[in-house]
Scaffold this motif. Structure first.
Motif: not given
Ligand code: P6P
Length: 340
Positions: A218, A221-222, A271
């Motif tokens: 992830n 999308i941080w 996110d």
């Protein structure tokens, strides 16, 4: 130990009774509730251990309120816990990750000392077909309503109001870990006697960031402060993080149990697409936050202490960072735009 071996173990039952004796006015209602959770976990264990043989692996074939595929064991664990509390005078209501709405139980004759139990019946269950450790998480609140009928606002209490929180990890051994605000205590199930035996009294998280736990897929999308934090903890090859390693099981109870015992930080940040986290406040983040704070750690959503967040919904999700205080505080500084 007195040589006979007799004094070398204390069971969950006796430990709870000893804690209860510290409150002379206590009538054992709350203690009995904790004991019953222990019993329910043994029933869940008996099913999970033989899942492959008893035909209870795999998907149940429907989605839960979270939009997640329910596993057969999710449904089974949920039923076991509901049946455990349904007939208890001391329980006024339940909330479960697997139930869309709260479950109100009718007022009883006694009426007093009534509690609410919130639980994630089988956290990490998507891993169970691969024999990965999973867990049950619980949070206990007192009823606020005086007329005995549980209302939604009784469940939507801030985390600092919890009277107890705990988890059971079904792993290489089965452990019951809980706090009532007097430290964190771990009990290991002894299959020979079928009882949880005190094995980790007064657990304190070691002040070393041994593990960094997050789903790195992830990363894209941080937000920038989160990426900066992950890079500092994972790639600083000197100082506090010189020997920090990445460990992520994808089963929060297992990841957090390891970090509680070894030291480390777990995060499931918001996110940038939804601005939300994945983990649920009331029966995942809040009980684990109570435990970690009691063990000398910290838990935050990046700007607020998890235990101070006023809930707005039964299945509300929050971003979560939890573990050593030093890492949680570093992350919060970065999120405020301050330097590391
Ligand atoms: P991801 C399990 O479904 C769970 O709720 C937690 O136990 C675990 O930490 C997290 O989700 C894993 O989520 O998106 O990394 O697979």
């Amino acid at each position: 130990m007195d040589g006979t071996g007799w004094k070398d173990f204390e069971t969950l039952e006796s430990y709870i009774a000893k804690e209860q004796s510290l409150h002379p006015q206590s009538r054992g209602v709350f203690s009995n509730l904790l004991r019953r959770i222990g019993l329910a976990s043994k029933i869940i264990l008996s099913k999970a251990q033989r899942a492959g043989l008893a035909g209870v692996l795999g998907s149940f074939g429907r989605e839960n309120i979270q939009g997640e595929q329910q596993q057969k064991l999710d449904v089974l664990a949920n039923e076991v816990l509901k049946d455990t509390f349904r007939w208890m005078d001391s329980v006024a209501g339940m909330a479960s990750e697997e139930e869309e709405n709260m479950i109100q139980l009718p007022p009883r004759a006694s009426g007093e000392n009534r509690y609410l139990v919130l639980f994630d019946p089988l956290d990490g269950s998507s891993n169970i077909d691969a024999n990965v450790s999973v867990g049950t998480i619980f949070s206990i609140h007192r009823m606020l309503s005086s007329d005995g009928s549980a209302r939604l606002e009784d469940f939507l209490q801030v985390g600092t109001k919890q009277v107890a929180a705990g988890y059971v990890i079904y792993g290489s051994s089965t452990m019951f870990v809980y706090t009532t605000g007097n430290g964190v205590h771990g009990f290991t199930l002894d299959p020979m006697i079928g009882e949880y035996v005190l094995s980790h009294e007064n657990i304190r998280i070691p002040d070393v960031c041994k593990c960094f736990s997050a789903n790195d897929s992830n990363y894209h999308i941080w937000d920038e402060p989160t990426k900066r934090f992950a890079d500092i903890v994972r790639y600083s090859r000197s100082g506090r993080y010189a020997k920090t390693t990445s460990r992520y099981i994808g089963s929060m109870v297992a990841d957090l149990h390891r970090n509680l015992l070894y030291g480390g930080v777990f995060m499931y940040p918001a996110d940038t697409a939804t601005g939300k986290g994945k983990l649920r406040l009331l029966y995942e983040a809040s009980p684990m936050a109570f435990i970690f704070e009691q063990a000398g750690g910290a838990a935050s959503d990046g700007s607020r202490r998890i235990l101070d967040i006023e809930p707005t919904g039964l299945h509300q999700r929050v971003p979560l960072i939890i573990g050593n205080k030093e890492e949680v505080e570093l992350y919060e500084r970065l999120k405020r735009g301050e330097s590391a």
